[in-house]
Design a protein around this motif. Structure first.
Motif, PDB file in Angstrom:
ATOM      1  N   ARG A 170      41.791  38.605  40.461  1.00 15.62           N
ATOM      2  CA  ARG A 170      42.077  38.320  39.058  1.00 15.62           C
ATOM      3  C   ARG A 170      42.855  39.433  38.454  1.00 15.62           C
ATOM      4  NH1 ARG A 170      41.660  33.498  38.008  1.00 15.62           N
ATOM      5  NH2 ARG A 170      40.037  32.364  39.120  1.00 15.62           N
ATOM      6  N   ILE A 171      43.908  39.335  37.561  1.00 16.11           N
ATOM      7  CA  ILE A 171      44.718  40.381  36.912  1.00 16.11           C
ATOM      8  C   ILE A 171      43.526  41.044  35.845  1.00 16.11           C
ATOM      9  CG2 ILE A 171      46.632  41.075  35.657  1.00 16.11           C
ATOM     10  CD1 ILE A 171      46.983  40.207  38.701  1.00 16.11           C
ATOM     11  N   GLY A 172      42.868  40.047  35.426  1.00 14.35           N
ATOM     12  CA  GLY A 172      42.231  40.670  33.988  1.00 14.35           C
ATOM     13  C   GLY A 172      40.903  41.851  34.912  1.00 14.35           C
ATOM     14  N   ASP A 173      40.602  41.622  35.875  1.00 14.08           N
ATOM     15  CA  ASP A 173      39.736  42.555  36.354  1.00 14.08           C
ATOM     16  C   ASP A 173      40.274  43.766  36.822  1.00 14.08           C
ATOM     17  OD1 ASP A 173      37.439  40.770  36.467  1.00 14.08           O
ATOM     18  OD2 ASP A 173      37.871  39.819  38.612  1.00 14.08           O
ATOM     19  N   VAL A 174      41.581  43.685  37.417  1.00 14.04           N
ATOM     20  CA  VAL A 174      42.304  44.966  37.598  1.00 14.04           C
ATOM     21  C   VAL A 174      42.638  45.828  36.440  1.00 14.04           C
ATOM     22  CG1 VAL A 174      44.598  45.885  38.533  1.00 14.04           C
ATOM     23  CG2 VAL A 174      43.472  43.662  39.715  1.00 14.04           C
ATOM     24  N   VAL A 175      42.945  45.034  35.710  1.00 11.72           N
ATOM     25  CA  VAL A 175      43.256  45.985  34.250  1.00 11.72           C
ATOM     26  C   VAL A 175      42.109  46.527  33.861  1.00 11.72           C
ATOM     27  CG1 VAL A 175      43.930  45.428  31.910  1.00 11.72           C
ATOM     28  CG2 VAL A 175      45.151  44.549  33.543  1.00 11.72           C
ATOM     29  N   ARG A 176      40.849  45.795  33.792  1.00 11.62           N
ATOM     30  CA  ARG A 176      39.620  46.421  33.386  1.00 11.62           C
ATOM     31  C   ARG A 176      39.239  47.848  33.987  1.00 11.62           C
ATOM     32  NH1 ARG A 176      38.371  41.150  32.740  1.00 11.62           N
ATOM     33  NH2 ARG A 176      37.886  40.237  30.494  1.00 11.62           N
ATOM     34  N   ALA A 199      41.650  37.533  23.582  1.00  6.39           N
ATOM     35  CA  ALA A 199      42.458  36.439  23.908  1.00  6.39           C
ATOM     36  C   ALA A 199      43.537  36.893  25.138  1.00  6.39           C
ATOM     37  CB  ALA A 199      43.223  35.964  22.796  1.00  6.39           C
ATOM     38  N   PHE A 200      43.683  38.188  24.850  1.00  8.41           N
ATOM     39  CA  PHE A 200      44.876  38.898  25.722  1.00  8.41           C
ATOM     40  C   PHE A 200      44.045  38.888  27.341  1.00  8.41           C
ATOM     41  CE2 PHE A 200      45.778  43.009  27.768  1.00  8.41           C
ATOM     42  CZ  PHE A 200      47.423  42.641  27.909  1.00  8.41           C
ATOM     43  N   MET A 201      42.830  39.300  27.175  1.00 13.10           N
ATOM     44  CA  MET A 201      42.046  39.415  28.418  1.00 13.10           C
ATOM     45  C   MET A 201      41.843  38.086  28.949  1.00 13.10           C
ATOM     46  SD  MET A 201      42.220  42.510  29.195  1.00 13.10           S
ATOM     47  CE  MET A 201      41.240  42.450  30.596  1.00 13.10           C
ATOM     48  N   LYS A 202      41.607  37.128  28.334  1.00 16.32           N
ATOM     49  CA  LYS A 202      41.224  35.500  28.809  1.00 16.32           C
ATOM     50  C   LYS A 202      42.465  35.205  29.647  1.00 16.32           C
ATOM     51  CE  LYS A 202      39.747  31.032  27.228  1.00 16.32           C
ATOM     52  NZ  LYS A 202      40.857  30.396  27.826  1.00 16.32           N
ATOM     53  N   LEU A 212      44.504  37.079  31.238  1.00 16.62           N
ATOM     54  CA  LEU A 212      44.689  37.986  32.322  1.00 16.62           C
ATOM     55  C   LEU A 212      43.497  37.317  33.427  1.00 16.62           C
ATOM     56  CD1 LEU A 212      45.437  41.349  30.881  1.00 16.62           C
ATOM     57  CD2 LEU A 212      46.995  39.530  31.939  1.00 16.62           C
ATOM     58  N   ASP A 213      42.467  37.296  32.868  1.00 20.10           N
ATOM     59  CA  ASP A 213      41.313  36.506  33.633  1.00 20.10           C
ATOM     60  C   ASP A 213      41.426  35.237  34.386  1.00 20.10           C
ATOM     61  OD1 ASP A 213      39.658  38.913  33.375  1.00 20.10           O
ATOM     62  OD2 ASP A 213      38.649  37.815  31.375  1.00 20.10           O
ATOM     63  N   GLU A 214      42.413  34.267  33.654  1.00 24.17           N
ATOM     64  CA  GLU A 214      42.959  33.117  34.114  1.00 24.17           C
ATOM     65  C   GLU A 214      43.927  33.260  35.273  1.00 24.17           C
ATOM     66  OE1 GLU A 214      43.548  30.750  30.630  1.00 24.17           O
ATOM     67  OE2 GLU A 214      41.316  30.710  30.139  1.00 24.17           O
ATOM     68  N   THR A 215      44.482  34.475  35.385  1.00 24.02           N
ATOM     69  CA  THR A 215      45.746  34.642  36.325  1.00 24.02           C
ATOM     70  C   THR A 215      45.404  35.441  37.342  1.00 24.02           C
ATOM     71  OG1 THR A 215      47.080  34.797  33.983  1.00 24.02           O
ATOM     72  CG2 THR A 215      47.929  35.756  36.225  1.00 24.02           C
ATOM     73  N   THR A 216      45.762  34.933  38.579  1.00 23.84           N
ATOM     74  CA  THR A 216      45.446  35.842  39.980  1.00 23.84           C
ATOM     75  C   THR A 216      46.762  36.230  40.442  1.00 23.84           C
ATOM     76  OG1 THR A 216      46.074  33.867  41.126  1.00 23.84           O
ATOM     77  CG2 THR A 216      43.772  34.018  40.488  1.00 23.84           C
ATOM     78  N   LEU A 217      46.770  37.267  41.370  1.00 20.84           N
ATOM     79  CA  LEU A 217      47.698  37.816  41.843  1.00 20.84           C
ATOM     80  C   LEU A 217      48.557  36.708  42.458  1.00 20.84           C
ATOM     81  CD1 LEU A 217      49.244  40.244  42.716  1.00 20.84           C
ATOM     82  CD2 LEU A 217      47.800  40.459  44.909  1.00 20.84           C
ATOM     83  N   ALA A 218      48.179  35.671  43.094  1.00 22.68           N
ATOM     84  CA  ALA A 218      48.896  34.613  43.582  1.00 22.68           C
ATOM     85  C   ALA A 218      49.674  33.912  42.829  1.00 22.68           C
ATOM     86  CB  ALA A 218      47.957  33.784  44.430  1.00 22.68           C
ATOM     87  N   ASP A 219      49.245  33.750  41.318  1.00 21.73           N
ATOM     88  CA  ASP A 219      50.033  33.133  40.394  1.00 21.73           C
ATOM     89  C   ASP A 219      51.263  33.983  39.912  1.00 21.73           C
ATOM     90  OD1 ASP A 219      48.123  31.038  40.065  1.00 21.73           O
ATOM     91  OD2 ASP A 219      47.099  32.362  38.487  1.00 21.73           O
TER      92      ASP A 219
END
Length: 157
Positions: A74-80, A119-122, A124-131
Motif C-alpha cells: 500500500r502506497i500510504g504505508d510506504v509514505v508513512r 483525505a490525501f492519505m486515504k 494513498l491507502d487505497e492505492t497499491t503498487l500494482a495499481d
C-alpha cells in the motif's frame, strides 16, 4: 504536501522493481534509469529493506527484489514509513516553535489541514503498487522499443 526526495526515491524504486518483478535488479540499474544519485539510493534501499518491503542481497546472484506482491504494498504505508514528518504546518502539536502562536486557541486551520491530510492519505491507502504499474501488455510493448520511449513509465515517474 510535498514528499521528501527520500520518499520519492523509495516509490520510484518500488515502481522499478514492480516493473521488473521477474528478476533481481541492481542499485546502479535503478539509479541509471531515473538519473539519481546511487549514494542517496543506497540509503533508500537500506530503509526499504529494514522495513521488509524489499529483499536485498549482496554478492553473486544478489540484487533487489520486492518482498511482497505489488498488490500487497500500500502506497500510504510506504509514505508513512519513509516520511519523517507528516505535519503540514509548523504550528501543529509536537512543535515547540508553534506553541506560542497567538491564534492557537481559536485557529481552525489545523483542523482543516488535518482533514486534508487524512483525505490525501486515504487515497494513498487505497492505492497499491500494482495499481501504479502499467498493464502487462503495454509494458512488454515498451520494452521492445529501441531507446527510451517518450511515454516510458520508468522515465516518467
Amino acid at each position: 504536501m510535498r514528499l521528501t526526495l527520500h520518499t520519492d526515491y523509495a516509490l520510484r524504486t518500488l515502481l522499478y522493481m514492480g516493473l521488473h518483478a521477474d528478476r533481481r535488479v541492481s542499485i546502479h540499474e535503478i539509479a541509471d534509469a531515473y538519473d539519481i544519485s546511487e549514494n542517496h539510493l543506497v540509503k533508500v534501499i537500506h530503509r526499504l529493506s529494514r522495513l521488509g518491503l524489499i529483499d536485498a542481497r549482496r554478492g553473486r546472484g544478489g540484487g533487489l527484489v520486492l518482498a511482497h506482491a505489488p498488490e500487497d504494498i500500500r502506497i500510504g504505508d510506504v509514505v508513512r514509513k519513509t516520511e519523517d514528518d507528516m505535519r503540514l504546518v509548523s504550528c501543529e502539536p509536537a512543535n515547540p516553535e508553534g506553541a506560542g502562536c497567538i491564534l492557537s486557541d481559536m485557529c481552525k486551520l489545523r483542523g482543516a489541514l488535518a482533514q486534508a491530510l487524512d483525505a490525501f492519505m486515504k487515497v494513498l491507502d487505497e492505492t497499491t503498487l500494482a495499481d501504479l504499474l502499467p498493464d502487462h501488455d503495454r509494458h512488454m510493448l515498451l520494452a521492445r522499443l529501441p531507446g527510451p520511449a517518450s511515454d516510458d513509465p520508468i522515465r516518467r515517474v
